[in-house]
Design an enzyme around this catalytic site. Structure first.
Site, PDB file in Angstrom:
ATOM      1  N   HIS A  48       0.769  -1.242   0.007  1.00 56.67           N
ATOM      2  CA  HIS A  48      -0.007   0.154   0.091  1.00 56.67           C
ATOM      3  C   HIS A  48       0.845   1.550  -0.147  1.00 56.67           C
ATOM      4  O   HIS A  48       0.579   2.280   0.559  1.00 56.67           O
ATOM      5  CB  HIS A  48      -0.755  -0.054   1.219  1.00 56.67           C
ATOM      6  CG  HIS A  48      -2.253  -0.858   1.101  1.00 56.67           C
ATOM      7  ND1 HIS A  48      -2.970  -0.748   0.326  1.00 56.67           N
ATOM      8  CD2 HIS A  48      -2.512  -1.816   1.593  1.00 56.67           C
ATOM      9  CE1 HIS A  48      -4.160  -1.589   0.224  1.00 56.67           C
ATOM     10  NE2 HIS A  48      -3.716  -2.425   1.227  1.00 56.67           N
ATOM     11  N   ARG A  73       6.185  -7.086   3.573  1.00 50.50           N
ATOM     12  CA  ARG A  73       4.914  -7.229   3.276  1.00 50.50           C
ATOM     13  C   ARG A  73       4.691  -7.022   1.809  1.00 50.50           C
ATOM     14  O   ARG A  73       4.652  -5.858   1.319  1.00 50.50           O
ATOM     15  CB  ARG A  73       4.004  -6.380   4.094  1.00 50.50           C
ATOM     16  CG  ARG A  73       2.303  -6.877   3.989  1.00 50.50           C
ATOM     17  CD  ARG A  73       1.550  -6.488   2.957  1.00 50.50           C
ATOM     18  NE  ARG A  73       1.077  -5.200   2.836  1.00 50.50           N
ATOM     19  CZ  ARG A  73      -0.035  -4.864   3.628  1.00 50.50           C
ATOM     20  NH1 ARG A  73      -0.798  -5.690   4.322  1.00 50.50           N
ATOM     21  NH2 ARG A  73      -0.415  -3.592   3.776  1.00 50.50           N
ATOM     22  N   ASP A  87      15.736 -11.968  -1.831  1.00 45.32           N
ATOM     23  CA  ASP A  87      16.913 -11.824  -2.609  1.00 45.32           C
ATOM     24  C   ASP A  87      17.547 -10.637  -2.059  1.00 45.32           C
ATOM     25  O   ASP A  87      18.762 -10.619  -2.043  1.00 45.32           O
ATOM     26  CB  ASP A  87      16.818 -11.642  -3.863  1.00 45.32           C
ATOM     27  CG  ASP A  87      16.805 -13.202  -4.578  1.00 45.32           C
ATOM     28  OD1 ASP A  87      16.679 -14.201  -3.399  1.00 45.32           O
ATOM     29  OD2 ASP A  87      16.712 -13.499  -5.824  1.00 45.32           O
ATOM     30  N   GLU A 151      -7.302 -11.915   5.638  1.00 41.00           N
ATOM     31  CA  GLU A 151      -7.949 -10.540   5.457  1.00 41.00           C
ATOM     32  C   GLU A 151      -9.342 -10.706   4.949  1.00 41.00           C
ATOM     33  O   GLU A 151      -9.892  -9.706   4.367  1.00 41.00           O
ATOM     34  CB  GLU A 151      -7.016  -9.787   4.457  1.00 41.00           C
ATOM     35  CG  GLU A 151      -5.528  -9.679   4.773  1.00 41.00           C
ATOM     36  CD  GLU A 151      -4.682  -8.569   4.281  1.00 41.00           C
ATOM     37  OE1 GLU A 151      -4.930  -7.382   4.844  1.00 41.00           O
ATOM     38  OE2 GLU A 151      -4.028  -8.679   3.265  1.00 41.00           O
ATOM     39  N   ASP A 177      -8.737  -4.750   5.992  1.00 40.02           N
ATOM     40  CA  ASP A 177      -9.388  -5.632   5.013  1.00 40.02           C
ATOM     41  C   ASP A 177     -10.457  -6.633   5.589  1.00 40.02           C
ATOM     42  O   ASP A 177     -11.410  -6.987   4.675  1.00 40.02           O
ATOM     43  CB  ASP A 177      -8.202  -6.354   4.246  1.00 40.02           C
ATOM     44  CG  ASP A 177      -7.545  -5.478   3.061  1.00 40.02           C
ATOM     45  OD1 ASP A 177      -8.643  -4.860   2.478  1.00 40.02           O
ATOM     46  OD2 ASP A 177      -6.545  -5.265   2.859  1.00 40.02           O
TER      47      ASP A 177
HETATM   48  C1  3PY Z   1      -5.135  -4.311   6.653  1.00 36.08           C
HETATM   49  O1  3PY Z   1      -5.484  -3.878   7.620  1.00 36.08           O
HETATM   50  O2  3PY Z   1      -5.906  -5.040   5.895  1.00 36.08           O
HETATM   51  C2  3PY Z   1      -3.841  -4.509   6.457  1.00 36.08           C
HETATM   52  O3  3PY Z   1      -3.215  -4.972   5.618  1.00 36.08           O
HETATM   53  C3  3PY Z   1      -2.680  -3.637   7.143  1.00 36.08           C
HETATM   54  O4  3PY Z   1      -2.389  -2.603   6.481  1.00 36.08           O
HETATM   55 MG    MG Z   2      -4.758  -5.618   3.946  1.00 37.26          MG
END
Ligand code: 3PY
Ligand code: MG
Length: 267
Positions: A48, A73, A87, A151, A177
């Site tokens: 993000h 992430r 890597d 999520e 999410d």
């Molecule tokens: C979420 O809360 O969905 C995340 O991926 C954290 O940014």
């Molecule tokens: Mg998320």
């Protein structure tokens, strides 16, 4: 299993409570400051943000030697995304939107060298551009962490099968999410979301896997709740949130001093 040097992976396998934080600012100086603050691990958010593979490498250099394990992430559950982040020197990956055991197996395979997975061998930053190739090829599978993100409602429904996947070291809830998937984006304290979190925690206890949460706004209540709920990977705040809160609180100090001075003068 071989001796593991990675303090982060050891903690995951032992399900020890560790405190981490989350990086979104695409700047190596900010990464240095954050990495000096004493957190055991820092998630670098590539999904993000404007962080790409070039800037990830800079951030990893900024964090290097400061004691915080850098976890990428990645933007998606993609073989090359995961391979390139590792890597370049990330110690582990946090893989978004894992909703089925097959997706979890795909994430593990991408992060592990054969015979466990499909990670490609090369000279890269992770093995000091080949200088430590043999040692890295031998130890990388033991030192590299894979944490999958739950999520979605589907992920919660499949949580027992996902947590059982070999090579998944931990499961991490993306609260925004997850709440969005139940139709209530951002309402992370809604009973529906709280109940989903409880199901994920209980499944991880059954599967003997670490379980984590991003506490976006780390108020004293929210931090205590995460720890009391049983999360072991406790991720507190975001660098952007720290900057916003620090900037506002400091300005408020000055406004309050000015107000006191004006009140004293008017009396
Ligand atoms: C979420 O809360 O969905 C995340 O991926 C954290 O940014
Ligand atoms: Mg998320």
């Amino acid at each position: 299993m071989a001796m593991i040097d990675s303090a982060f992976r050891k903690a995951l396998l032992q399900r020890r409570v560790t405190i981490g934080t989350w990086l979104q600012i695409n700047n190596a100086t900010a990464a240095e400051v954050l990495a000096n603050a004493g957190y055991e691990w820092i998630v670098i958010d590539i999904e993000h943000t404007d962080i790409d593979i070039t800037s990830l490498t800079d951030l990893l250099r900024g964090m290097y030697g400061r004691g915080a394990a850098p976890i990428a992430r990645v933007a998606s559950n993609d073989v090359l995304e995961i391979r390139r982040a590792l890597d370049m020197g990330a110690e582990g990956v946090l893989v978004p939107f894992v909703s089925t055991p097959d997706q979890a197996r795909q994430a593990v395979a991408a992060a592990k060298y054969p015979p466990l997975g499909v990670r490609g061998f090369s000279f890269c930053r992770a093995n000091n551009w080949g200088v430590d190739f043999a040692e890295n090829a031998r130890s990388a599978n033991d030192e590299t962490s894979v944490v999958v993100m739950i999520e979605s409602k589907e992920g919660v429904e499949n949580i027992d099968a996902i947590a059982a996947v070999a090579g998944v070291d931990g499961v991490f809830i993306g609260p925004y999410d997850l709440s969005g998937s139940y139709g209530i984006p951002g309402q992370t304290q809604d009973p529906v979301v709280r109940n989903a979190c409880r199901r994920v925690i209980e499944a991880c206890v059954r599967a003997e896997k670490s379980v984590g949460l991003l506490v976006v706004m780390p108020t004293p209540e929210a931090v205590a709740q995460a720890i009391n709920d049983g999360f072991t990977l406790v991720c507190l705040g975001i660098d952007t949130v720290f900057l916003d809160q620090g900037a506002r609180a400091t300005r408020a100090l000055a406004l309050s001093a000015l107000e006191k001075m004006e009140n004293a003068r008017d009396r």
